[in-house]
Every structure is written in structure tokens, then in C-alpha cells.
Scaffold this motif. Structure first.
Motif, short mmCIF file in Angstrom:
data_model
loop_
_atom_site.label_atom_id
_atom_site.label_comp_id
_atom_site.label_asym_id
_atom_site.label_seq_id
_atom_site.Cartn_x
_atom_site.Cartn_y
_atom_site.Cartn_z
N LEU A 36 -5.62 49.19 40.14
CA LEU A 36 -4.41 48.35 40.74
C LEU A 36 -4.43 46.98 40.04
O LEU A 36 -5.25 46.12 40.26
CB LEU A 36 -4.48 48.22 42.36
N TYR A 37 -3.06 46.61 39.61
CA TYR A 37 -2.93 45.34 38.75
C TYR A 37 -1.98 44.58 39.70
O TYR A 37 -0.73 45.18 39.75
CB TYR A 37 -2.78 45.64 37.24
N ASP A 38 -2.16 43.47 39.83
CA ASP A 38 -1.31 42.65 40.75
C ASP A 38 -0.76 41.61 39.86
O ASP A 38 -1.41 40.55 39.51
CB ASP A 38 -2.07 42.09 42.06
N LYS B 299 -1.45 37.72 40.84
CA LYS B 299 -2.71 37.08 40.86
C LYS B 299 -3.18 36.98 39.19
O LYS B 299 -4.33 35.95 39.16
CB LYS B 299 -3.68 38.16 41.27
N CYS B 300 -2.68 37.41 38.40
CA CYS B 300 -3.20 37.25 37.20
C CYS B 300 -2.72 36.05 36.53
O CYS B 300 -1.75 35.52 36.58
CB CYS B 300 -2.74 38.50 36.03
N ILE B 301 -3.89 35.33 35.99
CA ILE B 301 -3.70 34.08 35.31
C ILE B 301 -3.55 33.89 33.81
O ILE B 301 -3.60 32.86 33.03
CB ILE B 301 -4.72 33.14 35.88
N GLY B 302 -3.75 35.24 33.08
CA GLY B 302 -3.62 35.24 31.56
C GLY B 302 -4.86 34.87 30.94
O GLY B 302 -4.68 34.49 29.66
N CYS B 303 -5.97 34.81 31.75
CA CYS B 303 -7.02 34.25 30.91
C CYS B 303 -7.70 35.29 29.87
O CYS B 303 -8.43 35.03 29.01
CB CYS B 303 -8.21 34.08 31.88
N LYS B 304 -7.44 36.77 29.79
CA LYS B 304 -7.70 37.41 28.99
C LYS B 304 -9.18 37.84 28.78
O LYS B 304 -9.70 38.34 27.99
CB LYS B 304 -7.19 36.96 27.41
N THR B 305 -9.94 37.43 29.81
CA THR B 305 -11.31 37.74 30.11
C THR B 305 -11.55 39.17 29.88
O THR B 305 -12.53 39.71 29.34
CB THR B 305 -12.02 37.14 31.35
N CYS B 306 -10.37 39.87 30.52
CA CYS B 306 -10.73 41.34 30.34
C CYS B 306 -10.51 41.84 29.17
O CYS B 306 -10.99 43.23 29.02
CB CYS B 306 -9.60 41.72 31.48
N VAL B 307 -9.76 41.54 28.26
CA VAL B 307 -9.51 41.84 26.96
C VAL B 307 -10.84 41.92 26.22
O VAL B 307 -11.35 42.70 25.57
CB VAL B 307 -8.37 41.01 26.06
N ILE C 58 -4.63 44.99 26.92
CA ILE C 58 -4.26 43.86 26.36
C ILE C 58 -3.23 43.20 27.55
O ILE C 58 -3.01 43.98 28.46
CB ILE C 58 -3.05 44.23 25.11
N ILE C 59 -3.48 41.69 27.48
CA ILE C 59 -2.62 41.07 28.32
C ILE C 59 -1.34 40.38 27.52
O ILE C 59 -1.48 39.75 26.58
CB ILE C 59 -3.23 39.91 28.77
N LYS C 60 -0.09 40.66 28.24
CA LYS C 60 1.09 39.96 27.35
C LYS C 60 1.50 39.06 28.39
O LYS C 60 1.46 39.15 29.72
CB LYS C 60 1.83 41.35 26.93
N CYS D 149 -12.90 39.96 36.27
CA CYS D 149 -11.54 39.48 36.50
C CYS D 149 -12.09 38.52 37.32
O CYS D 149 -12.20 38.63 38.49
CB CYS D 149 -10.63 40.46 36.82
N PRO D 150 -11.62 37.21 37.19
CA PRO D 150 -11.95 36.10 38.16
C PRO D 150 -10.98 36.03 39.22
O PRO D 150 -11.40 35.10 40.28
CB PRO D 150 -11.80 34.85 37.38
N ARG D 151 -9.86 36.62 39.03
CA ARG D 151 -8.81 36.60 40.24
C ARG D 151 -8.79 37.90 41.09
O ARG D 151 -7.87 38.07 41.83
CB ARG D 151 -7.63 36.31 39.69
S1 SF4 Z 1 -9.19 38.93 33.50
FE1 SF4 Z 1 -8.08 39.19 35.40
S2 SF4 Z 1 -6.90 37.20 35.62
FE2 SF4 Z 1 -7.74 37.25 33.45
S3 SF4 Z 1 -6.17 38.01 32.30
FE3 SF4 Z 1 -7.45 39.88 32.91
S4 SF4 Z 1 -6.39 40.62 34.66
FE4 SF4 Z 1 -5.34 38.48 34.38
#
Ligand code: SF4
Ligand code: SF4
Ligand code: SF4
Length: 295
Positions: free
Chosen positions: A41-43, A46-54, A88-90, A186-188
Motif C-alpha cells: 500500500l503506497y500513500d 506520506k512519501c517525501i521522494g527521498c528515493k531510498t526505496c529505489v 522508481i519514484i516520480k 522507507c523512513p515515512r
Molecule cells: S523511501 Fe518512502 S518516502 Fe522515500 S521515496 Fe520511497 S516511498 Fe517515498
């Protein structure tokens, strides 16, 4: 791809015959999510676009850095899904300055079109409903790429033994009792993992508890027949690149056409055999040409 010609033709014939005779899924039937279905589930709120997940996705899946997009081989910063990037985060931004991040990966469709299009069963919906690529079956026809309504599967054009690359929900980590890498880092908690029915309940709880905050809909509950990756958002889903598919999986329509055209016949199986033979012959010819060029 390690499947040989004889095996491929046998699998194609078996797959085609099964599609036409056993009716594992009838043309007009929409399958329900498997009882053990898991997902994400992606919200967007909450996402801050940090791309840690990438980055974590790259590491967990042992993908090489994506340095090709920038031409100099120095900078690992993918801007789209590719054969080295499963997640990917866009960023979406409109004329009024409204913004949202958007996480893209395989949706793990309840009734996956990619698997329906694969003549040989190299894409399968397996345990926990995870849509999985089976290397030993794939003949690199790339029908799955054409069939996917989310444009997810990618092909390793630059590999001698190319794979179809897409998110498989980090099933190797799940097998060890761990969470998917993108979720773990994901930190958030913008992306969370769990059973699909529990994620759906959580998504609805968030919408109900803050009615003005979210678009009043969970994307993936029924879209395209339902997906195991779900989204809640403060921005219209189509702005984020999530297509309006209606409630029916594209594969249901494809099956309905197929059943209507070929009911009681073996034509699809025969067609698959012919197409598979052509693909294999072409691949062999290309392979020989490559070898001559390299010599
Ligand atoms: S790690 Fe979490 S907060 Fe950061 S870009 Fe990915 S989904 Fe968004
Ligand atoms: S998003 Fe595309 S690749 Fe993923 S399961 Fe659905 S049809 Fe297959
Ligand atoms: S579940 Fe695994 S493979 Fe899929 S996007 Fe997350 S980290 Fe990448």
C-alpha cells in the motif's frame, strides 16, 4: 534463455491446449485475489521522494547501477523503470503547484495480462499471488510487455541471455521472513507491506478518517480486475500515470474474444506453436549473426 526448441514447443502446445480446453479461467470470469494474497500500500501523502526505496530495491535485487541514462557512466540516477530498475519514484507537479510523488513497480494484478499473454507460462501468478518470471520457460517473445496495461515488464536488450525484469515483491526476502526492501527502508512508511485484504482495510480507514485529505477511492481495489499493489492519493490517480482501466481485467476481454473465436477448436494452440517456432527460429538466426559479428 535456456529453454531448448523441443521443450519450448512442448510447453507452447501444452499452454495453448490448456487455454482452449481446460478453461482454467473462463473467458467471462474474473478471478478473485488468492486467499494468501500479499501486496503493498503506497500513500502519496506520506512519501517525501527521498528515493531510498529505489536504492534499496537495486541492492536487494542485485541489479547493476543504472549509469546508461546519463551517457557518461558516472551517475546512478534512473528516471524510469528499466532492465536495471524495478522500482522508481516520480514527481508530479501541476500548473497550480500541486505536487505528489508516485511510486512505480509491478502491480501484481489479480488477473495479470502479462501472464495471460505469455504463450509458454514464463510469467505465472504463484504463492501469495506474486506474479513471477520463470527463466527456464521464457523464449523472449516479449508479448508480456505489450500486454501489460501498466507498461511494467522490461527486457534486457544488452544481455546475451536476456531476462524479463520486473518487481517480484522481493519474494527471495519474503522466503526468509523479511519484508520487501522498499518497505523496510522507507523512513515515512509511505509504502507498507501486508496481506491484501488488510492493506485494503487500512487504505479505506485512512480515507474515512480524513475525508478531505484523499481522493475517495483506493486504486487497485477493483481497477483492471484488482491489483495487489494499492494506492491512496491526494491527487487524481490518472495524473500520477495510473490508467483508468474500469473494473474488468484486460485479460478477461482477451479471453472472451479468444473463446468466442476458437471455442471447441485447437486453433490457439496451433497458432502458439507456429508463433513460438517462428520466434525460436528468429532468435537462433539472430544469435548466429551476433556470433559471426563477434568473431
Ligand atoms: S523511501 Fe518512502 S518516502 Fe522515500 S521515496 Fe520511497 S516511498 Fe517515498
Ligand atoms: S502490472 Fe503488468 S507486469 Fe505486473 S502483474 Fe500486472 S500485467 Fe503483469
Ligand atoms: S517489492 Fe522489492 S522488487 Fe518490488 S519494488 Fe519493492 S524492493 Fe523493488
Amino acid at each position: 534463455m535456456s529453454v531448448d526448441r523441443r521443450t519450448a514447443l512442448r510447453l507452447i502446445a501444452a499452454g495453448g491446449a490448456a487455454a482452449t480446453t481446460t478453461g482454467a479461467v473462463r473467458g467471462d470470469e474474473a478471478p478473485a485475489p488468492p486467499p494468501d494474497a500479499v501486496g503493498l500500500l503506497y500513500d502519496t501523502t506520506k512519501c517525501i521522494g527521498c528515493k531510498t526505496c529505489v536504492v534499496a530495491c537495486h541492492e536487494a535485487n542485485e541489479l547493476p547501477p543504472e549509469t546508461r541514462e546519463w551517457g557518461d557512466g558516472l551517475y546512478d540516477a534512473p528516471t524510469k523503470l528499466g532492465s536495471r530498475t524495478k522500482n522508481i519514484i516520480k514527481l508530479y507537479r501541476d500548473d497550480q503547484g500541486r505536487e505528489s510523488y508516485m511510486k512505480e513497480q509491478c502491480m501484481h494484478c489479480v488477473d495479470p495480462s502479462c501472464a495471460g499473454a505469455c504463450m509458454i507460462g514464463a510469467l505465472q501468478k504463484r504463492e501469495f499471488g506474486i506474479v513471477t518470471w520463470v527463466k527456464d520457460r521464457c523464449i523472449a517473445c516479449r508479448y508480456c510487455q505489450v500486454a501489460c496495461p501498466f507498461n511494467i515488464p522490461k527486457f534486457e536488450w544488452d544481455a546475451r541471455d536476456p531476462r524479463i525484469v520486473k518487481c517480484e515483491l522481493c519474494r527471495h526476502l519474503l522466503a526468509r521472513g523479511e519484508k520487501p526492501a522498499c518497505v523496510r527502508v522507507c523512513p515515512r512508511e509511505a509504502v507498507i507491506f501486508g496481506k491484501r485484504d488488510e492493506l485494503l482495510a487500512e487504505a479505506k480507514r485512512r480515507i474515512d478518517s480524513e475525508p478531505g485529505r484523499y481522493v475517495p477511492k483506493v486504486y487497485g481495489e477493483t481497477d483492471g480486475g484488482g491489483t495487489q499493489v494499492l494506492y491512496v492519493s491526494h491527487i487524481a490517480f490518472e495524473k500520477l500515470g495510473l490508467p483508468d482501466l474500469g473494473d474488468q481485467a484486460p485479460s478477461v476481454r482477451a479471453r472472451a474474444v479468444q473463446h468466442g473465436l476458437y471455442q471447441g477448436f485447437v486453433a490457439p494452440a496451433a497458432l502458439y506453436v507456429v508463433l513460438g517456432a517462428v520466434v525460436l527460429r528468429n532468435r537462433k538466426r539472430i544469435g548466429n549473426t551476433d556470433e559471426e559479428d563477434d568473431a
